[in-house]
Write a protein that holds these residues in place. Structure first.
Motif, PDB file in Angstrom:
ATOM      1  N   UNK A  83       0.834  -1.204   0.000  1.00 31.18           N
ATOM      2  CA  UNK A  83       0.000   0.000   0.000  1.00 31.18           C
ATOM      3  C   UNK A  83       0.869   1.254   0.000  1.00 31.18           C
ATOM      4  N   UNK A  84       1.976   1.202   0.750  1.00 28.52           N
ATOM      5  CA  UNK A  84       2.918   2.333   0.757  1.00 28.52           C
ATOM      6  C   UNK A  84       3.478   2.585  -0.645  1.00 28.52           C
ATOM      7  N   UNK A  85       3.870   1.514  -1.330  1.00 26.42           N
ATOM      8  CA  UNK A  85       4.380   1.660  -2.690  1.00 26.42           C
ATOM      9  C   UNK A  85       3.292   2.171  -3.630  1.00 26.42           C
ATOM     10  N   UNK A  86       2.084   1.649  -3.448  1.00 27.15           N
ATOM     11  CA  UNK A  86       0.975   2.071  -4.292  1.00 27.15           C
ATOM     12  C   UNK A  86       0.674   3.550  -4.108  1.00 27.15           C
ATOM     13  N   UNK A  90       4.562   6.145  -8.717  1.00 26.23           N
ATOM     14  CA  UNK A  90       3.732   6.353  -9.904  1.00 26.23           C
ATOM     15  C   UNK A  90       3.673   5.134 -10.794  1.00 26.23           C
ATOM     16  N   UNK A  91       4.561   4.173 -10.567  1.00 21.29           N
ATOM     17  CA  UNK A  91       4.590   2.989 -11.419  1.00 21.29           C
ATOM     18  C   UNK A  91       3.364   2.104 -11.242  1.00 21.29           C
ATOM     19  N   UNK A  92       2.688   2.270 -10.100  1.00 19.79           N
ATOM     20  CA  UNK A  92       1.539   1.415  -9.803  1.00 19.79           C
ATOM     21  C   UNK A  92       0.217   2.029 -10.257  1.00 19.79           C
ATOM     22  N   UNK A  93       0.243   3.286 -10.674  1.00 21.72           N
ATOM     23  CA  UNK A  93      -1.007   4.016 -10.858  1.00 21.72           C
ATOM     24  C   UNK A  93      -1.892   3.399 -11.934  1.00 21.72           C
ATOM     25  N   UNK A  94      -1.318   2.848 -12.962  1.00 15.80           N
ATOM     26  CA  UNK A  94      -2.106   2.306 -14.069  1.00 15.80           C
ATOM     27  C   UNK A  94      -1.970   0.789 -14.175  1.00 15.80           C
ATOM     28  N   UNK A  95      -1.588   0.158 -13.082  1.00 16.64           N
ATOM     29  CA  UNK A  95      -1.408  -1.288 -13.116  1.00 16.64           C
ATOM     30  C   UNK A  95      -2.567  -1.986 -12.423  1.00 16.64           C
ATOM     31  N   UNK A  96      -2.591  -3.314 -12.599  1.00 15.34           N
ATOM     32  CA  UNK A  96      -3.661  -4.100 -11.992  1.00 15.34           C
ATOM     33  C   UNK A  96      -3.536  -4.127 -10.472  1.00 15.34           C
ATOM     34  N   UNK A  97      -2.321  -3.843  -9.950  1.00 21.23           N
ATOM     35  CA  UNK A  97      -2.125  -3.829  -8.504  1.00 21.23           C
ATOM     36  C   UNK A  97      -2.943  -2.736  -7.822  1.00 21.23           C
ATOM     37  N   UNK A  98      -3.338  -1.727  -8.579  1.00 21.65           N
ATOM     38  CA  UNK A  98      -4.170  -0.660  -8.023  1.00 21.65           C
ATOM     39  C   UNK A  98      -5.517  -1.199  -7.548  1.00 21.65           C
TER      40      UNK A  98
END
Length: 219
Positions: A83-86, A90-98
């Motif tokens: 969650x901290x990384x998310x 910015x690398x997570x903003x458009x990924x499925x991990x969001x």
């Protein structure tokens, strides 16, 4: 006088819980014992003092409680880091991990509110208890969210301002953990009773079918 007695029991229980959490590794057994006592306070009362019931459960569920505490602690730390990384990357903003990470965090919290009360009440393996906790949290979704809402509201109120933080921390150390567990115990007892009745009904149906089959085979 009964209300004052309950408040006093919750204060004693909260103190026992906090003291037993100091070694860190014993947090799991302490949470289990906390729920064991509060579900008894909210349901059947055997006349045993709070201290006696607490340490009875603490000893009986020590090994499984430690293991479950380690599993939930590791999973919570992993999700917290994600969650901290998310939040900061910015690398997570458009990924499925969001989507996956918040869903996993919600499933984690849903399972957590049932796992330790189940360990306190029923005999099972650690993985079996966690699996049943998740299933129970999904099948009793409104009650699950009501318990999570109570916990979230108490935390949010504590962190609202510096004033509420001071008073909130005092209440948490005085009787906060035990009071929340006691309030949720009324919900948990209802869910456990319903599941026990369904299980008993299923066993009776299976026994009835076995009896019928045996009588048919004899004929």
């Amino acid at each position: 006088m009964r209300a004052l007695g309950v408040v006093w029991d919750l204060i004693v229980l909260n103190l026992l819980f906090l003291v037993c959490c100091i070694p860190v590794v014993t947090i799991g057994p302490a949470i289990t014992a906390l729920h064991y006592v509060t579900t008894k306070m909210a349901g059947e009362k055997d006349g045993t003092p709070v201290v006696g019931n607490f340490f009875k459960s603490f000893r009986a569920n020590f090994r499984q409680g430690v293991l479950m505490g380690i599993l939930f602690g590791a999973a919570g730390g992993f999700l917290g880091y994600d969650i901290y990384l998310l939040w900061h990357s910015g690398n997570f903003q458009n990924s499925i991990f969001k989507i996956l990470i918040p869903v996993a965090a919600i499933a984690y919290m849903m399972t957590f509110v049932y796992a330790f009360p189940l360990l306190a009440r029923f005999n099972n393996t650690v993985l079996g208890t966690i699996r049943n906790a998740f299933i129970m949290s999904v099948t009793s979704l409104p009650k699950t969210f009501s318990m999570l809402l109570l916990i979230g509201a108490c935390v949010a109120f504590t962190l609202y301002t510096q004033t509420t933080l001071r008073y909130g921390l005092f209440l948490w150390f005085a009787l906060g953990f035990s009071s929340i567990a006691y309030a949720n115990a009324f919900v948990l007892n209802g869910v456990f009773m319903k599941c026990s009745e369904q299980y008993s009904s299923q066993i009776n149906q299976e026994q009835s079918q076995d009896t019928t089959e045996n009588s048919d085979s004899k004929k």
